[in-house]
Design a protein around this motif. Structure first.
Motif, PDB file in Angstrom:
ATOM      1  N   VAL A 196       0.843  -1.204   0.000  1.00  0.00           N
ATOM      2  CA  VAL A 196       0.000   0.000   0.000  1.00  0.00           C
ATOM      3  C   VAL A 196       0.875   1.250   0.000  1.00  0.00           C
ATOM      4  O   VAL A 196       0.639   2.191  -0.759  1.00  0.00           O
ATOM      5  N   VAL A 197       1.907   1.257   0.831  1.00  0.00           N
ATOM      6  CA  VAL A 197       2.822   2.396   0.887  1.00  0.00           C
ATOM      7  C   VAL A 197       3.551   2.544  -0.446  1.00  0.00           C
ATOM      8  O   VAL A 197       3.649   3.646  -1.000  1.00  0.00           O
ATOM      9  N   THR A 198       4.061   1.443  -0.976  1.00  0.00           N
ATOM     10  CA  THR A 198       4.769   1.472  -2.259  1.00  0.00           C
ATOM     11  C   THR A 198       3.880   2.026  -3.362  1.00  0.00           C
ATOM     12  O   THR A 198       4.328   2.812  -4.208  1.00  0.00           O
ATOM     13  N   ALA A 199       2.602   1.632  -3.345  1.00  0.00           N
ATOM     14  CA  ALA A 199       1.657   2.075  -4.374  1.00  0.00           C
ATOM     15  C   ALA A 199       1.191   3.510  -4.169  1.00  0.00           C
ATOM     16  O   ALA A 199       0.627   4.115  -5.080  1.00  0.00           O
ATOM     17  N   GLY A 200       1.406   4.051  -2.985  1.00  0.00           N
ATOM     18  CA  GLY A 200       0.911   5.400  -2.689  1.00  0.00           C
ATOM     19  C   GLY A 200      -0.597   5.432  -2.495  1.00  0.00           C
ATOM     20  O   GLY A 200      -1.225   6.468  -2.644  1.00  0.00           O
ATOM     21  N   ALA A 201      -1.176   4.296  -2.139  1.00  0.00           N
ATOM     22  CA  ALA A 201      -2.618   4.208  -1.901  1.00  0.00           C
ATOM     23  C   ALA A 201      -2.948   4.828  -0.542  1.00  0.00           C
ATOM     24  O   ALA A 201      -2.081   4.936   0.327  1.00  0.00           O
ATOM     25  N   PRO A 202      -4.209   5.216  -0.351  1.00  0.00           N
ATOM     26  CA  PRO A 202      -4.603   5.766   0.955  1.00  0.00           C
ATOM     27  C   PRO A 202      -4.392   4.747   2.080  1.00  0.00           C
ATOM     28  O   PRO A 202      -4.571   3.545   1.876  1.00  0.00           O
ATOM     29  N   GLN A 203      -4.030   5.233   3.227  1.00  0.00           N
ATOM     30  CA  GLN A 203      -3.790   4.385   4.395  1.00  0.00           C
ATOM     31  C   GLN A 203      -5.108   4.109   5.121  1.00  0.00           C
ATOM     32  O   GLN A 203      -5.368   4.662   6.179  1.00  0.00           O
TER      33      GLN A 203
END
Length: 93
Positions: free
Chosen positions: A69-76
């Motif tokens: 998720v962090v790598t993809a830049g998706a919302p946390q």
């Protein structure tokens, strides 16, 4: 150790864009993973992990999902669901 398929879902407050899900798919690809959620108020991934039990598979998969998720830049967004399917003997050869 067996291989387990773990499906994880996170829910949030806006629809996911195609670009975000594509980025998540790229981030989980090294984990034999796929991503979903285009247009949904959630996103998810199914990844394959090695573990001794279904419970351990979830424990292994959750931080891998969080890293993706962090790598993809998706919302946390908070994880709302994690399901384990099968083991090596039943589903993988």
């Amino acid at each position: 150790m067996s291989k387990w398929s773990v499906s994880i879902k996170a829910e949030g407050d806006r629809p996911m864009k195609i670009e975000e899900i594509v980025a998540l798919a790229d981030a989980v690809a090294p984990l034999d993973g796929i991503a979903s959620g285009i247009g949904a108020m959630s996103y998810g991934a199914q990844i394959v992990v090695e573990a001794d039990s279904a419970d351990e598979a979830v424990d292994v998969a959750l931080p891998l999902f969080a890293d993706a998720v962090v790598t993809a830049g998706a919302p946390q967004w908070p994880v709302t669901k994690a399901e384990v399917t099968g083991d090596e003997e039943d589903y993988f050869e």
